[in-house]
Structures are given as C-alpha cells and as structure tokens.
Design an enzyme around this catalytic site. Sequence first.
Site, PDB file in Angstrom:
ATOM      1  N   ARG A  42     -24.964  -0.334   2.539  1.00 19.20           N
ATOM      2  CA  ARG A  42     -23.914   0.147   3.527  1.00 19.20           C
ATOM      3  C   ARG A  42     -23.963   1.666   3.894  1.00 19.20           C
ATOM      4  O   ARG A  42     -24.094   2.637   2.959  1.00 19.20           O
ATOM      5  CB  ARG A  42     -22.594  -0.234   3.226  1.00 19.20           C
ATOM      6  CG  ARG A  42     -22.032  -1.657   3.494  1.00 19.20           C
ATOM      7  CD  ARG A  42     -20.876  -1.673   3.097  1.00 19.20           C
ATOM      8  NE  ARG A  42     -19.590  -0.868   3.206  1.00 19.20           N
ATOM      9  CZ  ARG A  42     -18.493  -1.124   2.926  1.00 19.20           C
ATOM     10  NH1 ARG A  42     -17.975  -2.228   2.542  1.00 19.20           N
ATOM     11  NH2 ARG A  42     -17.456  -0.241   3.074  1.00 19.20           N
ATOM     12  N   ARG A  95       0.674  -1.201   0.012  1.00 19.77           N
ATOM     13  CA  ARG A  95       0.126  -0.082  -0.087  1.00 19.77           C
ATOM     14  C   ARG A  95       0.865   1.061  -0.018  1.00 19.77           C
ATOM     15  O   ARG A  95       0.394   2.421  -0.340  1.00 19.77           O
ATOM     16  CB  ARG A  95      -0.704   0.052   1.353  1.00 19.77           C
ATOM     17  CG  ARG A  95      -2.157  -0.701   1.056  1.00 19.77           C
ATOM     18  CD  ARG A  95      -3.135  -0.641   2.404  1.00 19.77           C
ATOM     19  NE  ARG A  95      -3.964  -1.462   2.566  1.00 19.77           N
ATOM     20  CZ  ARG A  95      -5.185  -1.388   1.983  1.00 19.77           C
ATOM     21  NH1 ARG A  95      -5.561  -0.481   1.092  1.00 19.77           N
ATOM     22  NH2 ARG A  95      -5.865  -2.437   2.292  1.00 19.77           N
ATOM     23  N   ARG A 152     -13.031   8.393  -0.090  1.00 21.83           N
ATOM     24  CA  ARG A 152     -12.134   7.150  -0.025  1.00 21.83           C
ATOM     25  C   ARG A 152     -11.390   7.019  -1.302  1.00 21.83           C
ATOM     26  O   ARG A 152     -10.355   6.822  -1.372  1.00 21.83           O
ATOM     27  CB  ARG A 152     -13.100   5.792  -0.057  1.00 21.83           C
ATOM     28  CG  ARG A 152     -13.783   5.573   1.288  1.00 21.83           C
ATOM     29  CD  ARG A 152     -14.000   4.234   1.501  1.00 21.83           C
ATOM     30  NE  ARG A 152     -14.936   3.778   0.419  1.00 21.83           N
ATOM     31  CZ  ARG A 152     -16.288   3.120   0.422  1.00 21.83           C
ATOM     32  NH1 ARG A 152     -17.089   3.405   1.867  1.00 21.83           N
ATOM     33  NH2 ARG A 152     -16.755   2.952  -0.215  1.00 21.83           N
ATOM     34  N   ARG A 179     -24.667  -0.543  -4.629  1.00 17.61           N
ATOM     35  CA  ARG A 179     -24.323  -1.814  -4.173  1.00 17.61           C
ATOM     36  C   ARG A 179     -25.290  -2.076  -2.878  1.00 17.61           C
ATOM     37  O   ARG A 179     -25.711  -1.261  -2.108  1.00 17.61           O
ATOM     38  CB  ARG A 179     -22.845  -1.489  -3.354  1.00 17.61           C
ATOM     39  CG  ARG A 179     -22.136  -2.946  -2.971  1.00 17.61           C
ATOM     40  CD  ARG A 179     -20.728  -2.600  -3.008  1.00 17.61           C
ATOM     41  NE  ARG A 179     -20.312  -1.773  -1.873  1.00 17.61           N
ATOM     42  CZ  ARG A 179     -19.078  -1.864  -1.543  1.00 17.61           C
ATOM     43  NH1 ARG A 179     -18.179  -2.641  -2.175  1.00 17.61           N
ATOM     44  NH2 ARG A 179     -18.562  -1.062  -0.588  1.00 17.61           N
TER      45      ARG A 179
END
Length: 220
Positions: free
Chosen positions: A156, A88, A167, A127
């Site tokens: 969510r 990462r 994000r 989603r």
Amino acid sequence: MYIVLLGPPGSGKGTQGNLLSQKTSIPHLSTGTLFRDILANPDHELHKDIQVIKEGKLVSDEIVNKVVWDTLKKPEYDKGIIFDGYPRTVAQAEALEKMLESMGKKVDVVIDINVTREVLLERLLGRRSCPICKRIFHISQGLEKCPDCGVPLIKREDDNRETIMERFEEYEEKTAPLQSYFKSGSVNYIEIIVTESSRTASSVKEEIMNKLFELGLVGK
Ligand SMILES: [Zn+2]
C-alpha cells in the site's frame, strides 16, 4: 458482555476482535465494516450522511452514535458486542455508556492493545496485500503472489515510514483522552503491551482470555 477494543492501526485489533468473538460467541462489530455496508446501500437512511468517508473525513459523533444505537437494538446483539473502531472520542464513549445504561447494560471491559511503534513499523512496512481479494500478508511469509488469486502482491502506498508515524501519532493524540476517560471510570480496563513483532495473535488472545477470566468475565 460489552467489550471496547482500543489499539492503533496495525495493532491487530481487528484480528483480536475476530478471535475473541470465536472464543466467547459475542459478535464482533467493526464500525468500519458497518459504514462500508451503509455506503454500499443507497437505500439506507444514513447513506447520504456518511458520504464524507469517501473524502477521508470522519463521520460526525452524532451520526456514528445513531448507527451504533440502531445496531444495539438489533436482537443479534442482545448478548453483547465486541466494539472495534468505536468509540473514538470521549463524546462517543459517553454516548455509548448512556445508550447502554438506557437498556440496563454497561461497558463491561475495555481492552487496550498497546503496540510499540517499533513493532508497528516492522509489521506495517512488511505488509503486502492482494489487489483482488484484499487479503493481507507479510513479507516474512515469503509469498510473491496471492495463493488464491495468483496475482502479485502489492504494498500500500500509505504504508511508508512517514505516514505510519503520522497515523500512530494521530492515534495517540486522539486516543489518550479516551484512555484516561475509561481508566478514571469504573469500567474494567485490560492493557496488553506488545513489544515484540514476533508476538503471535494467538498469544495475545490467550493473554486477553486469561485477564478476562481473572476479572470473572469468562469461564475457563
Ligand atoms: Zn487474492
């Protein structure tokens, strides 16, 4: 063959990892799954070290590298790994290259799944997931309940426009140095650009397989 998958959350990186693993027989290693297994195992020597995950924090490079090193040494990963969620950071990438080098191996290819933010928004806003089996669906499938569990699907809380953009920006900011690091190195770099939300996982997989073939990394 050692493959590093890059891509923002919602890019389908995990799905591609699984599809490529089926195609190439190279195991797919999601560090997220690896960490969840350690969290679930109080006897694991790193169990205490990774508790920060529960607070939503990132595990230190040192601990992540240690987990990866332990994994690299396992015989089932002798023929290669499809890394998903690692490295990462540039520090982790350097550590990975050193670890592989010490084993006489190297990162063979980086596959960067570059999904535009429009596609990402459409996918993530649509989603829905099953609260029981955690399976993920998309509103375009027209389902209201989980076909396996029979319970209503839920959205969510963090799948809203603002959080998704945050994000995405965080991902871009953090990953840009990693992309430049690999691009300026000697490692093969495949970039897949997804601009249509209707683009299927199997068509992305085909493009990746074709590029791996062109690089001489897989057979037809
Ligand atoms: Zn379910």
